[in-house]
Scaffold this active site. Structure first.
Site, mmCIF file in Angstrom:
data_model
loop_
_atom_site.group_PDB
_atom_site.id
_atom_site.type_symbol
_atom_site.label_atom_id
_atom_site.label_comp_id
_atom_site.label_asym_id
_atom_site.label_seq_id
_atom_site.Cartn_x
_atom_site.Cartn_y
_atom_site.Cartn_z
ATOM 1 N N SER A 120 0.809 -1.220 0.000
ATOM 2 C CA SER A 120 0.000 0.000 0.000
ATOM 3 C C SER A 120 0.844 1.272 0.000
ATOM 4 O O SER A 120 1.918 1.318 0.610
ATOM 5 C CB SER A 120 -0.871 -0.006 1.268
ATOM 6 N N GLU A 141 0.214 3.621 1.770
ATOM 7 C CA GLU A 141 0.302 4.048 3.172
ATOM 8 C C GLU A 141 1.697 3.791 3.742
ATOM 9 O O GLU A 141 2.081 4.371 4.752
ATOM 10 C CB GLU A 141 -0.731 3.308 4.026
ATOM 11 N N TYR A 199 -1.519 0.519 10.704
ATOM 12 C CA TYR A 199 -1.807 -0.168 9.436
ATOM 13 C C TYR A 199 -0.605 -0.079 8.493
ATOM 14 O O TYR A 199 -0.174 -1.076 7.912
ATOM 15 C CB TYR A 199 -3.053 0.467 8.790
HETATM 16 P P1 GDR Z 1 -6.750 5.839 3.221
HETATM 17 O O1 GDR Z 1 -8.290 5.981 2.774
HETATM 18 O O2 GDR Z 1 -6.577 6.055 4.683
HETATM 19 O O3 GDR Z 1 -5.943 6.715 2.321
HETATM 20 O O4 GDR Z 1 -6.437 4.293 2.924
HETATM 21 P P2 GDR Z 1 -9.525 6.810 3.388
HETATM 22 O O5 GDR Z 1 -10.487 6.940 2.263
HETATM 23 O O6 GDR Z 1 -10.014 6.214 4.653
HETATM 24 O O7 GDR Z 1 -8.879 8.243 3.772
HETATM 25 C C1 GDR Z 1 -8.363 9.106 2.788
HETATM 26 C C2 GDR Z 1 -8.122 10.480 3.369
HETATM 27 O O8 GDR Z 1 -9.365 11.116 3.622
HETATM 28 C C3 GDR Z 1 -9.281 11.809 4.874
HETATM 29 N N1 GDR Z 1 -10.611 12.001 5.457
HETATM 30 C C4 GDR Z 1 -11.458 11.012 5.793
HETATM 31 N N2 GDR Z 1 -11.344 9.663 5.667
HETATM 32 C C5 GDR Z 1 -12.379 8.912 6.098
HETATM 33 N N3 GDR Z 1 -12.295 7.582 5.952
HETATM 34 N N4 GDR Z 1 -13.512 9.458 6.653
HETATM 35 C C6 GDR Z 1 -13.661 10.812 6.806
HETATM 36 O O9 GDR Z 1 -14.676 11.290 7.303
HETATM 37 C C7 GDR Z 1 -12.584 11.627 6.351
HETATM 38 N N5 GDR Z 1 -12.380 12.964 6.311
HETATM 39 C C8 GDR Z 1 -11.193 13.174 5.786
HETATM 40 C C9 GDR Z 1 -8.381 10.908 5.713
HETATM 41 O O10 GDR Z 1 -7.853 11.624 6.828
HETATM 42 C C10 GDR Z 1 -7.330 10.501 4.684
HETATM 43 O O11 GDR Z 1 -6.329 11.465 4.604
HETATM 44 C C11 GDR Z 1 -6.975 3.595 1.814
HETATM 45 C C12 GDR Z 1 -7.309 2.171 2.293
HETATM 46 O O12 GDR Z 1 -7.987 1.490 1.260
HETATM 47 C C13 GDR Z 1 -6.052 1.413 2.640
HETATM 48 O O13 GDR Z 1 -6.383 0.065 2.961
HETATM 49 C C14 GDR Z 1 -5.124 1.440 1.426
HETATM 50 O O14 GDR Z 1 -3.934 0.759 1.727
HETATM 51 C C15 GDR Z 1 -4.828 2.884 1.033
HETATM 52 O O15 GDR Z 1 -6.039 3.551 0.761
HETATM 53 C C16 GDR Z 1 -3.943 2.955 -0.216
#
Ligand code: GDR
Length: 327
Positions: free
Chosen positions: A126, A128, A150
């Protein structure tokens, strides 16, 4: 007929990959965890050609049994606890499944005689792992600096995959995939959270959306394109590691712009609220990948761009929410 075993068959990528492999004429086996797994019907209706086996990444003998039953030519290890935010509160179990689970799967393939049988292994690594990025854009050689339990667990799995390749000569490849989304994305991830909320706002079913950090930037691609890169990796004579990304980054604000614009809303400022509950203890601020190696060696190209991806997800959620509301 080539045979493949997929762990994480119930997830977005498992379903797209199963469709791709069935289309290529594979016999596909999916590993399903737990007793009476609630996602079994989803897999059975979406990809009815897949044969489901039970097993758990935490249980080596169950993995060996699955390998004996499936006799796969290719193993795709997509199973993990994959929600980054969850991993701070559940660091131990995330380490055990997302990290040690990779070791169990590699070890099961080795004990199964994977090298002698020519079994090829794919590890879902990933972006990440880049975390506090040490280089922009990020490529295969960029120093890893994970920012979440993670991410740390994924680094372990990535290096263990390389180690099994180097120690035992296994055909083990690691795909460093940047964020990839689709209408099948779980509702906890930000793209799907936004597309569902925007659809509901447009239909008058919801009046606000609560998010965390709006300034984080991600390199978002379409999951259907990314599983094609996984498959291409295992068709190479030599196993290797590849970054899979679009090379373009967008902020959460850009995502909101595109999603709301799709339903004719230009100013979303009064509709989106921020809540510290959705902020992370440490953030990955900027991800953008350099997929030159995947393009040149694998001949892989992302086909769906950001605007098209957002439109696809919002359209899907409009139809789904309309159907749910009509019930
Ligand atoms: P990520 O995906 O952590 O990058 O991991 P996510 O969509 O959860 O977050 C992306 C970004 O958005 C910001 N964010 C929020 N995120 C969520 N979930 N909910 C919210 O309300 C929100 N507001 C802002 C987060 O802070 C973050 O910066 C995904 C997963 O699929 C992993 O398993 C994978 O490895 C990586 O993508 C590549």
């Amino acid at each position: 007929m080539p045979r493949a075993l997929i762990t994480g068959i119930t997830g977005q990528d498992g379903l797209y990959l199963a469709e791709l492999l069935l289309g290529e004429g594979y016999e596909v086996f999916g590993l399903l965890r737990g007793q009476n797994n609630p996602k079994r019907p989803l897999v059975e209706t979406t990809v009815p050609g897949v044969r489901l086996l039970t097993g758990d990444l935490a249980d080596l003998s169950s993995l060996l049994r699955a390998l004996q039953e499936a006799q796969p030519d290719e193993v795709y290890n997509l199973g993990a606890i994959s929600f980054v935010a969850y991993s701070w509160e559940n660091a131990r179990v995330t380490s055990e499944i997302t990290g040690l689970g990779v070791l169990n799967m590699l070890e099961a393939v080795r004990l199964h005689g994977g090298r002698e049988r020519g079994v090829r292994f794919y590890q879902a690594s990933s972006s990440e792992m880049f975390g506090k990025v040490q280089e922009v854009p990020q490529r295969e050689s960029t120093l890893l600096w994970p920012r979440s339990p993670y991410g740390v667990a994924k680094v372990y799995g990535h290096h263990m995959t390389i180690n099994y390749r180097e120690s035992y000569g296994m055909h083990a490849s690691s795909g460093i995939l940047f964020n990839h989304e689709s209408p099948r994305r779980g509702p906890e991830f930000v793209t799907r959270k936004v597309s569902t909320a925007v659809a509901r706002v447009a239909l008058g079913l919801q009046d606000r959306l609560v998010l965390g950090n709006l300034d984080a930037q991600r390199d978002w691609g379409f999951a259907g394109d990314y599983v094609d890169a996984m498959w291409r990796m295992l068709q190479q004579d030599v196993a290797d590691d590849y970054v899979v990304a679009t090379g373009r980054t967008h902020s959460i604000r850009d995502l909101l712009d595109a999603a709301f614009a799709h339903v004719g809303i230009d100013d979303w400022s009064g509709l989106v609220h921020q809540d510290p509950a959705f902020m992370r203890p440490a953030e990955v601020d900027l991800l953008v990948g350099d997929a030159t190696k995947a393009r040149t060696v694998l001949g892989w190209e992302p086909r769906v761009g950001f605007d098209e991806l957002v439109a696809m997800m919002v359209e899907h959620d409009l139809a789904e929410q309309r159907a749910l509301a009509g019930r």
